[in-house]
Design a protein around this motif. Structure first.
Motif, short mmCIF file in Angstrom:
data_model
loop_
_atom_site.label_atom_id
_atom_site.label_comp_id
_atom_site.label_asym_id
_atom_site.label_seq_id
_atom_site.Cartn_x
_atom_site.Cartn_y
_atom_site.Cartn_z
N HIS A 70 0.81 -1.30 0.00
CA HIS A 70 -0.13 -0.02 -0.13
C HIS A 70 0.90 1.28 -0.09
O HIS A 70 0.67 2.12 -0.86
N MET A 71 1.94 1.34 0.87
CA MET A 71 2.65 2.34 0.96
C MET A 71 3.49 2.81 -0.39
O MET A 71 3.60 3.77 -0.84
N THR A 83 6.49 9.21 5.31
CA THR A 83 6.31 7.82 5.73
C THR A 83 4.62 7.83 6.40
O THR A 83 3.96 7.11 6.28
N PHE A 84 4.61 8.92 7.37
CA PHE A 84 3.36 8.96 8.28
C PHE A 84 2.17 9.31 7.21
O PHE A 84 1.36 8.34 7.43
N GLN A 85 2.24 9.96 6.33
CA GLN A 85 1.15 10.13 5.39
C GLN A 85 1.08 8.99 4.28
O GLN A 85 -0.14 8.64 4.23
N LEU A 86 2.00 8.14 4.02
CA LEU A 86 1.70 6.79 3.19
C LEU A 86 1.28 5.85 3.97
O LEU A 86 0.39 5.13 3.43
N LYS A 87 1.29 5.84 5.31
CA LYS A 87 0.65 4.69 6.03
C LYS A 87 -0.49 4.94 6.61
O LYS A 87 -0.94 4.21 7.63
N ASN A 88 -0.96 6.21 6.36
CA ASN A 88 -2.11 6.79 7.38
C ASN A 88 -3.25 6.01 7.05
O ASN A 88 -3.62 5.36 5.92
N LEU A 89 -3.91 5.56 8.04
CA LEU A 89 -5.04 4.57 8.28
C LEU A 89 -6.18 5.08 7.65
O LEU A 89 -6.94 4.27 7.24
N GLY A 95 -11.66 0.02 4.48
CA GLY A 95 -11.82 -1.35 3.62
C GLY A 95 -11.38 -2.54 4.22
O GLY A 95 -12.24 -3.54 4.13
N VAL A 96 -10.39 -2.30 5.04
CA VAL A 96 -10.07 -3.60 5.99
C VAL A 96 -11.01 -4.27 6.84
O VAL A 96 -11.47 -5.34 7.04
N ARG A 97 -11.65 -3.21 7.49
CA ARG A 97 -12.60 -3.25 8.42
C ARG A 97 -13.74 -4.10 7.75
O ARG A 97 -14.50 -5.00 8.46
#
Length: 175
Positions: A70-71, A83-89, A95-97
């Motif tokens: 995803h990142m 990196t923080f923005q790239l992995k932001n939930l 979608g995962v939930r």
């Protein structure tokens, strides 16, 4: 990797994990802002044995998400992001939930559940379940600080007969 695990004999329960919600994290020096505000969050949510019949089967239902991939995809779309923005939930968690919720409902339907006897929670930690420790015992390659994969885990089991009210869950529209 399996998606469904029976956990009765290995589930780790410890009251202290309910306090994890108060641990500080980025922009939240006092922990989760929902602590004490929602029915499914500590300290309002009931303990595991008060909601689930721990003498009947308990299961972990697992949804895996490839955070690293995803990142990489987000980096291609947004090369200047941190990196923080790239992995932001905010960009992946809904979608995962949703996929986990669908998986849980299919599992419950296969069990021939009637009259709401089978229940689940997407927040087992709030009910004192040590999810990471239990997942490690199951062989799930869960990381405490994920960099590769994320594993969302629901706890599914039978309602404690002494419980008069059903476990309150958010609908998918609330996520």
């Amino acid at each position: 990797m399996n998606e469904i695990y029976k956990v009765n004999d290995i589930i780790e329960v410890n009251y202290v994990c309910r306090s994890y919600c108060k641990l500080p994290y980025r922009n939240h020096p006092n922990g989760c802002p929902n602590f004490g505000k929602h029915d499914e969050c500590p300290p309002k949510v009931k303990l595991l044995q008060d909601v689930f019949d721990i003498n009947k089967d308990l299961h972990f239902i697992v949804e895996e998400f490839n955070l690293k991939e995803h990142m990489e995809n987000m980096k291609q779309k947004h090369p200047n992001w941190s990196t923080f923005q790239l992995k932001n939930l905010l960009y992946w968690q809904g979608g995962v939930r949703h996929r986990l919720h669908i998986k849980v409902l299919k599992f419950i339907a296969k069990q021939g559940n009637t009259n709401g006897m089978m229940i689940y929670t997407l927040l087992p930690e709030a009910m004192e379940v040590m999810v990471i420790n239990t997942a490690i015992k199951l062989g799930i390659p869960i990381e405490k600080t994920p960099t590769n994969k994320i594993f969302k885990i629901a706890l599914v089991g039978y309602r404690n007969d002494n419980t008069k009210e059903p476990l309150k869950q958010k609908s998918m529209l609330d996520y």
